[in-house]
Design an enzyme around this catalytic site. Sequence first.
Site, PDB file in Angstrom:
ATOM      1  N   ARG A  61       0.922  -1.174  -0.004  1.00 29.64           N
ATOM      2  CA  ARG A  61       0.085  -0.064  -0.041  1.00 29.64           C
ATOM      3  C   ARG A  61       0.923   1.199   0.037  1.00 29.64           C
ATOM      4  O   ARG A  61       0.363   2.420  -0.513  1.00 29.64           O
ATOM      5  CB  ARG A  61      -0.973  -0.011   1.273  1.00 29.64           C
ATOM      6  CG  ARG A  61      -1.984   1.009   1.280  1.00 29.64           C
ATOM      7  CD  ARG A  61      -2.913   0.700   2.421  1.00 29.64           C
ATOM      8  NE  ARG A  61      -3.841   1.888   2.732  1.00 29.64           N
ATOM      9  CZ  ARG A  61      -3.910   2.380   3.807  1.00 29.64           C
ATOM     10  NH1 ARG A  61      -3.361   1.846   5.017  1.00 29.64           N
ATOM     11  NH2 ARG A  61      -4.843   3.350   3.910  1.00 29.64           N
ATOM     12  N   HIS A  65       0.106   4.804  -2.025  1.00 31.96           N
ATOM     13  CA  HIS A  65       0.387   6.199  -1.367  1.00 31.96           C
ATOM     14  C   HIS A  65       1.272   7.097  -1.840  1.00 31.96           C
ATOM     15  O   HIS A  65       1.109   8.172  -2.004  1.00 31.96           O
ATOM     16  CB  HIS A  65       0.329   5.949   0.247  1.00 31.96           C
ATOM     17  CG  HIS A  65      -1.135   5.379   0.685  1.00 31.96           C
ATOM     18  ND1 HIS A  65      -1.717   6.080   1.757  1.00 31.96           N
ATOM     19  CD2 HIS A  65      -2.173   4.779   0.173  1.00 31.96           C
ATOM     20  CE1 HIS A  65      -3.035   5.504   2.164  1.00 31.96           C
ATOM     21  NE2 HIS A  65      -3.194   4.856   1.203  1.00 31.96           N
ATOM     22  N   GLY A  71       3.430  12.107  -7.133  1.00 36.29           N
ATOM     23  CA  GLY A  71       4.092  11.063  -7.723  1.00 36.29           C
ATOM     24  C   GLY A  71       5.075  10.206  -7.154  1.00 36.29           C
ATOM     25  O   GLY A  71       5.199  10.576  -5.749  1.00 36.29           O
ATOM     26  N   ASN A  93      -2.899   8.098   6.061  1.00 35.97           N
ATOM     27  CA  ASN A  93      -1.879   7.528   6.396  1.00 35.97           C
ATOM     28  C   ASN A  93      -2.201   6.395   7.464  1.00 35.97           C
ATOM     29  O   ASN A  93      -1.405   5.287   7.877  1.00 35.97           O
ATOM     30  CB  ASN A  93      -0.620   8.484   7.037  1.00 35.97           C
ATOM     31  CG  ASN A  93      -1.003   8.496   8.589  1.00 35.97           C
ATOM     32  OD1 ASN A  93      -1.899   8.168   8.993  1.00 35.97           O
ATOM     33  ND2 ASN A  93      -0.075   9.312   8.954  1.00 35.97           N
ATOM     34  N   PRO A 161      -7.638   8.388  -3.123  1.00 36.71           N
ATOM     35  CA  PRO A 161      -8.953   8.004  -2.935  1.00 36.71           C
ATOM     36  C   PRO A 161      -9.518   7.543  -1.974  1.00 36.71           C
ATOM     37  O   PRO A 161      -8.811   7.072  -0.981  1.00 36.71           O
ATOM     38  CB  PRO A 161      -9.058   6.908  -3.942  1.00 36.71           C
ATOM     39  CG  PRO A 161      -7.680   6.288  -4.558  1.00 36.71           C
ATOM     40  CD  PRO A 161      -6.795   7.302  -3.783  1.00 36.71           C
ATOM     41  N   HIS A 191      -6.408  -5.512  -2.617  1.00 36.96           N
ATOM     42  CA  HIS A 191      -7.230  -5.719  -1.202  1.00 36.96           C
ATOM     43  C   HIS A 191      -7.401  -7.076  -1.177  1.00 36.96           C
ATOM     44  O   HIS A 191      -8.051  -7.429  -0.120  1.00 36.96           O
ATOM     45  CB  HIS A 191      -8.483  -4.869  -1.414  1.00 36.96           C
ATOM     46  CG  HIS A 191      -8.364  -3.542  -1.237  1.00 36.96           C
ATOM     47  ND1 HIS A 191      -9.360  -2.440  -1.534  1.00 36.96           N
ATOM     48  CD2 HIS A 191      -7.355  -2.592  -0.883  1.00 36.96           C
ATOM     49  CE1 HIS A 191      -8.995  -1.373  -1.440  1.00 36.96           C
ATOM     50  NE2 HIS A 191      -7.558  -1.098  -0.872  1.00 36.96           N
ATOM     51  N   ASP A 242      -9.728  -9.876   2.900  1.00 33.15           N
ATOM     52  CA  ASP A 242     -10.098 -11.165   2.169  1.00 33.15           C
ATOM     53  C   ASP A 242     -10.121 -12.165   3.176  1.00 33.15           C
ATOM     54  O   ASP A 242      -9.170 -12.848   3.378  1.00 33.15           O
ATOM     55  CB  ASP A 242      -9.058 -11.109   1.092  1.00 33.15           C
ATOM     56  CG  ASP A 242      -9.289 -12.742   0.366  1.00 33.15           C
ATOM     57  OD1 ASP A 242     -10.340 -13.276   0.508  1.00 33.15           O
ATOM     58  OD2 ASP A 242      -8.419 -13.057  -0.791  1.00 33.15           O
ATOM     59  N   SER A 245      -7.870 -15.789   3.606  1.00 34.17           N
ATOM     60  CA  SER A 245      -6.568 -15.799   2.868  1.00 34.17           C
ATOM     61  C   SER A 245      -5.936 -14.365   2.909  1.00 34.17           C
ATOM     62  O   SER A 245      -5.196 -13.914   1.575  1.00 34.17           O
ATOM     63  CB  SER A 245      -6.561 -16.338   1.614  1.00 34.17           C
ATOM     64  OG  SER A 245      -7.498 -15.392   0.603  1.00 34.17           O
ATOM     65  N   ASP A 250      -4.021 -13.683  -3.760  1.00 33.70           N
ATOM     66  CA  ASP A 250      -4.579 -14.463  -4.775  1.00 33.70           C
ATOM     67  C   ASP A 250      -5.823 -13.756  -5.332  1.00 33.70           C
ATOM     68  O   ASP A 250      -6.028 -12.489  -5.170  1.00 33.70           O
ATOM     69  CB  ASP A 250      -5.250 -15.880  -4.074  1.00 33.70           C
ATOM     70  CG  ASP A 250      -6.191 -15.369  -2.841  1.00 33.70           C
ATOM     71  OD1 ASP A 250      -6.564 -14.213  -2.799  1.00 33.70           O
ATOM     72  OD2 ASP A 250      -6.132 -16.115  -2.035  1.00 33.70           O
TER      73      ASP A 250
HETATM   74  C1  HEM Z   1      -9.137   2.298  -5.140  1.00 34.31           C
HETATM   75  C2  HEM Z   1      -8.884   3.220  -4.496  1.00 34.31           C
HETATM   76  C3  HEM Z   1      -8.532   2.443  -3.339  1.00 34.31           C
HETATM   77  C4  HEM Z   1      -9.036   3.031  -1.987  1.00 34.31           C
HETATM   78  C5  HEM Z   1     -10.225   3.895  -1.638  1.00 34.31           C
HETATM   79  C6  HEM Z   1      -8.358   2.302  -1.023  1.00 34.31           C
HETATM   80  C7  HEM Z   1      -8.533   2.139   0.533  1.00 34.31           C
HETATM   81  C8  HEM Z   1      -7.839   1.585   1.588  1.00 34.31           C
HETATM   82  C9  HEM Z   1      -8.402   1.768   2.817  1.00 34.31           C
HETATM   83  C10 HEM Z   1      -9.496   2.505   3.705  1.00 34.31           C
HETATM   84  C11 HEM Z   1      -7.507   0.574   3.363  1.00 34.31           C
HETATM   85  C12 HEM Z   1      -7.751   0.317   4.842  1.00 34.31           C
HETATM   86  C13 HEM Z   1      -6.841   1.104   5.721  1.00 34.31           C
HETATM   87  C14 HEM Z   1      -6.946   0.858   7.015  1.00 34.31           C
HETATM   88  O1  HEM Z   1      -7.844   1.350   7.713  1.00 34.31           O
HETATM   89  O2  HEM Z   1      -6.055   0.178   7.954  1.00 34.31           O
HETATM   90  C15 HEM Z   1      -6.955  -0.080   2.647  1.00 34.31           C
HETATM   91  C16 HEM Z   1      -5.864  -1.081   2.599  1.00 34.31           C
HETATM   92  C17 HEM Z   1      -5.187  -1.558   1.761  1.00 34.31           C
HETATM   93  N1  HEM Z   1      -5.124  -1.089   0.611  1.00 34.31           N
HETATM   94 FE1  HEM Z   1      -6.306   0.054  -0.424  1.00 34.31          FE
HETATM   95  N2  HEM Z   1      -7.229   1.508  -1.467  1.00 34.31           N
HETATM   96  C18 HEM Z   1      -7.261   1.664  -2.909  1.00 34.31           C
HETATM   97  C19 HEM Z   1      -6.252   1.025  -3.789  1.00 34.31           C
HETATM   98  C20 HEM Z   1      -5.405   0.464  -3.405  1.00 34.31           C
HETATM   99  C21 HEM Z   1      -4.416  -0.100  -4.504  1.00 34.31           C
HETATM  100  C22 HEM Z   1      -4.072   0.677  -5.677  1.00 34.31           C
HETATM  101  C23 HEM Z   1      -3.578  -0.781  -3.389  1.00 34.31           C
HETATM  102  C24 HEM Z   1      -2.214  -1.374  -3.959  1.00 34.31           C
HETATM  103  C25 HEM Z   1      -2.057  -1.793  -5.300  1.00 34.31           C
HETATM  104  C26 HEM Z   1      -4.111  -0.980  -2.382  1.00 34.31           C
HETATM  105  C27 HEM Z   1      -3.390  -1.779  -1.322  1.00 34.31           C
HETATM  106  C28 HEM Z   1      -4.018  -1.972  -0.047  1.00 34.31           C
HETATM  107  C29 HEM Z   1      -3.323  -2.785   0.899  1.00 34.31           C
HETATM  108  C30 HEM Z   1      -2.499  -4.316   0.608  1.00 34.31           C
HETATM  109  C31 HEM Z   1      -4.217  -2.652   2.018  1.00 34.31           C
HETATM  110  C32 HEM Z   1      -3.987  -3.457   3.366  1.00 34.31           C
HETATM  111  C33 HEM Z   1      -3.046  -2.551   4.346  1.00 34.31           C
HETATM  112  C34 HEM Z   1      -2.902  -3.391   5.709  1.00 34.31           C
HETATM  113  O3  HEM Z   1      -3.075  -4.416   5.810  1.00 34.31           O
HETATM  114  O4  HEM Z   1      -2.573  -2.595   6.575  1.00 34.31           O
HETATM  115  N3  HEM Z   1      -5.336  -0.281  -2.096  1.00 34.31           N
HETATM  116  N4  HEM Z   1      -7.057   0.543   1.191  1.00 34.31           N
HETATM  117  C1  LIG Z   2       2.338   5.755  11.050  1.00 31.12           C
HETATM  118  C2  LIG Z   2       1.986   7.317  11.151  1.00 31.12           C
HETATM  119  O1  LIG Z   2       2.855   8.080  10.756  1.00 31.12           O
HETATM  120  N1  LIG Z   2       0.855   7.535  11.689  1.00 31.12           N
HETATM  121  C3  LIG Z   2       0.366   9.140  11.893  1.00 31.12           C
HETATM  122  C4  LIG Z   2      -0.725   9.223  10.857  1.00 31.12           C
HETATM  123  O2  LIG Z   2      -1.305  10.642  11.040  1.00 31.12           O
HETATM  124  C5  LIG Z   2      -1.899  10.908  12.528  1.00 31.12           C
HETATM  125  C6  LIG Z   2      -2.238  12.270  12.330  1.00 31.12           C
HETATM  126  O3  LIG Z   2      -3.359  12.245  11.563  1.00 31.12           O
HETATM  127  C7  LIG Z   2      -0.730  10.881  13.417  1.00 31.12           C
HETATM  128  O4  LIG Z   2      -0.825  10.646  14.874  1.00 31.12           O
HETATM  129  C8  LIG Z   2      -0.148   9.347  13.179  1.00 31.12           C
HETATM  130  O5  LIG Z   2       1.187   9.126  14.068  1.00 31.12           O
END
Ligand code: HEM
Ligand SMILES: CC(=O)N[C@H]1CO[C@H](CO)[C@@H](O)[C@@H]1O
Length: 323
Positions: A61, A65, A71, A93, A161, A191, A242, A245, A250
């Site tokens: 992720r 970001h 960029g 973040n 997004p 995801h 997911d 898994s 996958d």
């Molecule tokens: C389509 C737009 C996207 C949106 C709105 C979005 C939004 C989010 C959100 C809200 C989370 C949960 C964060 C949390 O609460 O911990 C998440 C997790 C994640 N996203 Fe996305 N995402 C998007 C696209 C992508 C893309 C392009 C990738 C990478 C190719 C990606 C990879 C991931 C991964 C791997 C996680 C899990 C992170 C973790 O395990 O901590 N996402 N995403």
């Molecule tokens: C991992 C990290 O840097 N988290 C920061 C995300 O932003 C908040 C403020 O919105 C910080 O409090 C976290 O430390």
Amino acid sequence: MATAKFSVLLLLLAFLICMADGQGLKVGFYKKTCPKVETIVKKTMDKVMAVAPSLGGPLLRMHFHDCFVRGCDGSILLNSTQNSQAEKDSFPNLSLRGYQIIDRAKSAVEKACPGVVSCADIVALVARDATVALKGPSWKVETGRRDGRVSISTEALTNLPSPFSNITTLIQGWQQKGLSRKDLVVLSGGHTIGTSHCGAFTNRLYNFTGKGDTDPSLDSNYIVNLKKKCKPNDQTTLVQMDPGSFKTFDKNYYTLVAKRRGLFQSDSALLNDSKTRIYVKHQAEHFKSSFFKDFGVSMVKMGRVGVLTGSAGEIRKVCSRIN
Ligand code: HEM
Ligand SMILES: CC(=O)N[C@H]1CO[C@H](CO)[C@@H](O)[C@@H]1O
Ligand SMILES: *[C@@H]1O[C@H](CO)[C@@H](O)[C@H](O)[C@H]1NC(C)=O
Ligand SMILES: *[C@@H]1O[C@H](CO)[C@@H](O)[C@H](O)[C@H]1NC(C)=O
Ligand SMILES: *[C@@H]1O[C@H](CO)[C@@H](O)[C@H](O)[C@H]1NC(C)=O
Ligand SMILES: *[C@@H]1O[C@H](CO)[C@@H](O)[C@H](O)[C@H]1NC(C)=O
């Protein structure tokens, strides 16, 4: 005269090569200057993923970001300073972690070839290696990015997004980065790994339109499950995106979305556009899926967004601060 013609030709050639490379990036950019860089990063990642596979999600992720804000220039890695709050400290973040892994890889690379490899490239390599470690596809990572010197917290909010987006907003946001609907539906497949905080989707479970209702585009049986995990206003509990898994890369994400079990509104929204819907259904229904190949192609494309190359930016010595 002949020399002038020759230099024009050379210039043209240089220009064409630049274009084909995606603004100066290429596979094996460090072949001469740091031939072991990919091996070193992979070694670091193999060690990390063997003991902490749950870092795979946030590390994949992180590249996303980074690329969507200013960029792919490593700006996500910069710490806030006294005068400015960095992307790292912005709301989206939330849960991004693994910065210390990037630092570890960077230190190892610096030992072998000091001052040569950018932090932005390390983030791109780490994203690939994290995916591979979770049994996902591999792809050839283009390198040659340079590191930016600016990171602004509010830019993360406007460029990333939101999980509450509808399909129109998503397509527009991706288009602004030069990415297509196909890239959107393919990369959303990221995801398939990782976890989310309840706060990113509880609105769908309890008070969707302010009438104590649920989101009709989410499977009602799934809502029952999710409600057990996330109480109203719970912002902190983690849920597998997911389930079953979440540590394996996958194609099951598409099976979930097709069954109306995509966790975020932005996942479900992929069923609301004909092109993205067809892709979701196809990946879900066909045993032989193109997802792995597509993912590599779209990751390379995302990795080109807004890059700094040539003599722009710098090669940071320490990833969390500018030189
Ligand atoms: C389509 C737009 C996207 C949106 C709105 C979005 C939004 C989010 C959100 C809200 C989370 C949960 C964060 C949390 O609460 O911990 C998440 C997790 C994640 N996203 Fe996305 N995402 C998007 C696209 C992508 C893309 C392009 C990738 C990478 C190719 C990606 C990879 C991931 C991964 C791997 C996680 C899990 C992170 C973790 O395990 O901590 N996402 N995403
Ligand atoms: C991992 C990290 O840097 N988290 C920061 C995300 O932003 C908040 C403020 O919105 C910080 O409090 C976290 O430390
Ligand atoms: C950036 O912040 C992290 C976490 O607060 C810290 O560990 C690191 O040392 C900081 N980097 C610099 C260069 O100060
Ligand atoms: C999508 O969301 C945007 C921004 O919230 C909103 O302006 C627009 O009306 C929505 N489009 C649809 C079709 O719901
Ligand atoms: C649902 O939202 C509405 C409007 O925002 C609010 O008035 C109401 O109190 C909420 N209900 C619950 C159960 O949170
Ligand atoms: C999809 O579109 C329908 C009808 O336009 C709308 O009611 C629904 O909220 C949309 N779903 C998502 C997840 O955007």
